[in-house]
Design an enzyme around this catalytic site. Structure first.
Site, short mmCIF file in Angstrom:
data_model
loop_
_atom_site.label_atom_id
_atom_site.label_comp_id
_atom_site.label_asym_id
_atom_site.label_seq_id
_atom_site.Cartn_x
_atom_site.Cartn_y
_atom_site.Cartn_z
N GLY A 361 0.83 -1.19 0.00
CA GLY A 361 0.00 0.00 0.00
C GLY A 361 0.86 1.24 0.00
O GLY A 361 1.50 1.54 1.00
N THR A 362 0.85 1.99 -1.10
CA THR A 362 1.77 3.11 -1.29
C THR A 362 1.13 4.11 -2.23
O THR A 362 0.30 3.75 -3.07
CB THR A 362 3.09 2.61 -1.90
OG1 THR A 362 3.63 1.58 -1.09
CG2 THR A 362 4.11 3.72 -2.04
N VAL A 363 1.55 5.39 -2.12
CA VAL A 363 1.17 6.39 -3.12
C VAL A 363 2.43 6.97 -3.75
O VAL A 363 3.44 7.16 -3.08
CB VAL A 363 0.31 7.53 -2.53
CG1 VAL A 363 -1.05 7.00 -2.10
CG2 VAL A 363 1.01 8.21 -1.36
N MET A 443 4.01 2.55 -7.85
CA MET A 443 3.94 2.04 -6.48
C MET A 443 3.45 0.60 -6.47
O MET A 443 2.98 0.08 -7.47
CB MET A 443 3.01 2.94 -5.66
CG MET A 443 1.63 3.11 -6.25
SD MET A 443 0.24 2.68 -5.18
CE MET A 443 0.33 0.91 -5.12
#
Length: 542
Positions: A361-363, A443
Site C-alpha cells: 500500500g503506497t502512493v 507504487m
C-alpha cells in the site's frame, strides 16, 4: 514484434496496445497523483506562489486524507528532487525502535515477523520528509503547504471509487482478523459505523485535520518532540507497543546520493538502499545487453521477467540498511556483473527463488514547475492501512514497515534495534546527457521495480508517450516461475510465455500491478504527463 531505438519518438506507435487516455501537456506546472483532489491541492499551492517541491508536499499531505488506504501520516517517504541543475535524494525511512528486539519478539511467542500490530511499527519518516523538503527547496511555510489537506480533513471530501473499493476490502478483512485494544482506534477512525464509506460519501476526519495543523505549525517538531510524540508513546505504553518518545526524538531524514545506470543513452536514477531501487537498475543493466528490435513480444517479456528475477535474487540475499550490508550496491551495477547475470538468461524460465513477494500500500506522485524544479515522491504505510495501530483522536495510522525484517540471525535483513528494514518504496527519475527529463514511478510493494522496468522500456525502447507507457498491460513476477498478468494482457503472449516454462495466471484485481505517474520535460520546455488508469489518478496542469 517490437521495434526499438535510442530516441523517444512519440509519433512512432510500435506498441501493439491501445492507450485509454490522452497524454496531458502544460507549460507552467504539473502535478500527477493517484487521486484527483490531491493533484488539485498540489496545483493550488503552486498557483499561490509555491514551487514543484511545495506542490509535492501539499499533494502528499492531502493523499494521507483522501487515500488513507495506501498511506498515512505515520508512514515513510522517499524523494528525488531536481533543483539547481542536479538531482538530490531524500531517505525518510525510520529505524526499528530500540526496545524492538528479536529476543523480545521471541519471548512474545513470535517465530517470524508479524504482519500487523506494534511489533511491525518502525519510526515514521513522512512528517520529517515534508519538513525537510519544504525547508531546503520550498518557497512557502509547511503550514501553508498542508493547508489544503487540513481543509479536506476538516470539511470533508467525497470518497473516490478505487479508494472506496480498497477501503471496503480492508474493513472486511480487519473485522475478521484484528482483535485487541491496539486495533480498536482503527475501527473508531476508519469504520465508525461498522463499515467503510461508499463511493461519493463525504468523509470527515477532524482528528487528522488537527494533527496536520500541528505538524504544519511546528515544522513537524510536534510529531517527533512534542504533543503528537507524547500521544504516540503513551498509546504504545498502554497497549504493549515498543515505540517511545526517545525513538521519535532521535530521528532525522537523510540526504543521500542517488544511484544510476545508463540505459540506451538515458540515465535512470534510483535511491540507494535500504530501498529496492537497485533491483530496477540491475534489471535494466542486464536488459541493456539485448537488442529488442524485431523480437516477438513473448521473447521481450520473457527477458524482462528473467532479468527481474535475477535482480530480486540478489536483493533478497543482500539488501537492507546500508550500514549492515555486506556487499555495496554499486557492485551489482557494473557492466561485468550485468554480463555475468545476462548470460544465465536462455529460452526458458529460470527458477531463482527468493521469498514470496506480497502486495503493498503506497502512493506515488510527480510534480514539475516552469523554473525547472521536478519531484519524484513516494510515501507509504505498507500493506494497505499499515500496522492497524491508529493513535486515538489523531488520525495517525502507523505503518507496518517492520514486517519486512527477518528474525533469522543469518539474514542480512535481520531485525536489529535502530536498523532500517529492506524498503519497497522507490521513486525514479530520468535524465539524458545530464539534463532532467523528469520523474516517474510505479507504487506497489515488490511490483515497484518491475513497474519501473516496464515503464522505462515503454518510454525508451518502444516510444510510448507517458500515458501510453502507463496504460500498457503489465506482468508481475510472483516467485519461482509464477507470473501474473492483467486481464488486458494479450492471451497469445501469455500462452507463449507458458511454453517457455512460466506458470502464468490471469489476475482479476488490477490493483496489485502498481499505480504510476510520469512527467517529462520536452526539448521545448513543455511538460508532458501520464497518470495511472488503475487508480483514481489525475493530472492537474497549469
Amino acid at each position: 514484434r517490437a521495434e526499438a531505438g535510442n530516441e523517444m519518438d512519440w509519433n512512432a506507435w510500435h506498441y501493439p496496445f491501445a492507450s485509454r487516455r490522452t497524454v496531458v501537456f502544460a507549460a507552467r506546472g504539473m502535478v500527477a497523483t493517484s487521486q484527483y483532489l490531491a493533484a488539485q491541492a498540489g496545483l493550488e499551492v503552486m498557483r499561490h506562489g509555491g514551487n514543484a517541491v511545495d506542490a509535492a508536499v501539499a499533494a502528499a499531505a492531502t493523499l494521507t486524507v483522501v487515500e488513507p488506504t495506501s498511506n498515512g501520516i505515520g508512514g515513510d517517504a522517499f524523494a528525488l528532487v531536481w533543483s539547481g541543475g542536479r538531482l538530490h535524494g531524500l531517505n525518510a525511512s525510520g529505524p526499528a525502535p530500540l526496545r524492538l528486539t528479536r529476543e523480545a519478539l521471541r519471548a512474545a511467542g513470535h517465530t517470524r515477523m508479524p504482519v500487523r500490530g506494534w511489533p511491525t511499527v518502525t519510526v515514521p519518516g513522512t512528517p520529517a520528509a515534508w519538513a525537510a523538503l519544504v525547508e531546503r527547496f520550498g518557497r512557502l511555510s509547511l503550514a501553508e503547504v498542508v493547508a489544503p489537506a487540513v481543509r479536506y480533513a476538516r470539511e470533508g471530501f467525497p470518497v473516490s471509487p478505487v479508494v472506496a473499493h480498497l477501503w471496503a476490502k480492508a474493513a472486511d478483512l480487519f473485522q475478521r482478523e484484528w482483535q485487541g485494544p491496539e486495533f480498536q482506534p482503527w475501527f473508531d477512525t476508519f469504520a465508525p459505523g461498522g463499515r467503510a464509506p461508499v463511493p461519493g460519501e463525504v468523509w470527515r476526519a477532524p482528528g487528522h485535520a488537527r494533527t496536520l495543523e500541528l505538524i504544519g505549525a511546528s515544522d513537524a517538531e510536534a510529531f517527533y518532540r512534542g504533543e503528537l510524540a507524547a500521544a504516540i508513546s503513551a498509546f504504545a505504553r498502554e497497549t504493549g507497543g515498543y515505540l517511545d518518545e526517545s525513538d521519535l526524538a532521535a530521528f532525522s531524514p537523510e540526504w543521500v546520493e542517488p544511484l544510476h545506470v545508463t540505459y540506451r543513452g538515458y540515465e535512470v536514477w534510483e535511491l540507494p538502499p535500504n530501498g529496492q531501487g537497485v533491483v530496477a537498475l540491475q534489471a535494466l543493466n542486464i536488459l541493456s545487453g539485448f537488442a529488442f528490435a524485431g523480437l516477438a513480444w513473448d521473447e521481450v517479456v520473457h527477458k524482462q521477467i528473467e532479468a527481474i528475477k535475477l535482480a530480486f535474487a540478489d536483493a533478497r540475499q543482500h539488501l537492507t540498511d546500508p550500514r549492515w550490508m555486506r556487499i555495496r550496491p554499486e557492485r551489482w551495477l557494473t557492466p561485468a556483473y550485468a554480463a555475468q547475470r545476462r548470460a544465465l538468461i536462455g529460452e526458458h524460465a529460470l527458477d531463482p527463488v527468493p521469498g514470496r513477494l506480497d502486495a503493498g500500500g503506497t502512493v506515488y506522485l510527480a510534480t514539475a514547475d516552469a523554473e525547472g524544479n521536478m519531484v519524484s515522491y513516494i510515501q507509504s504505510n505498507y500493506l494497505g492501512f499499515g500496522s492497524g495501530v491508529v493513535v486515538p483522536g489523531t488520525g495517525i495510522a502507523l505503518h507496518n514497515r517492520g514486517a519486512a525484517f527477518s528474525l533469522a540471525a543469518e539474514d542480512s535483513n535481520v531485525l536489529v534495534p535502530g536498523k532500517r528494514p529492506y524498503h519497497t518504496i522507490i521513486p525514479g527519475f530520468l535524465t539524458k546527457d545530464g539534463q532532467a527529463l523528469g520523474p516517474f514511478g510505479v507504487m506497489g510493494a515488490y511490483m515497484q521495480p518491475q513497474g519501473h522496468v516496464q515503464v522505462v522500456m515503454n518510454l525508451v525502447d518502444f516510444h510510448l508517450n507517458p500515458q501510453s507507457a502507463l496504460d500498457a498491460p503489465r506482468w508481475q513476477w510472483l516467485e519461482g516461475r509464477q507470473v501474473a498478468v492483467e486481464r488486458e494482457f494479450p492471451a497469445h503472449v501469455a500462452q507463449a510465455l507458458e511454453r517457455r516454462g512460466h506458470a502464468v495466471q490471469v489476475a482479476n484485481d488490477r490493483s496489485t500491478f502498481g499505480r504510476g505517474q510520469v512527467i517529462l520535460r520536452l526539448p521545448s520546455g513543455v511538460l508532458a504527463a501520464g497518470t495511472e488508469p488503475r487508480a483514481d489518478g489525475a493530472i492537474a496542469a497549469w
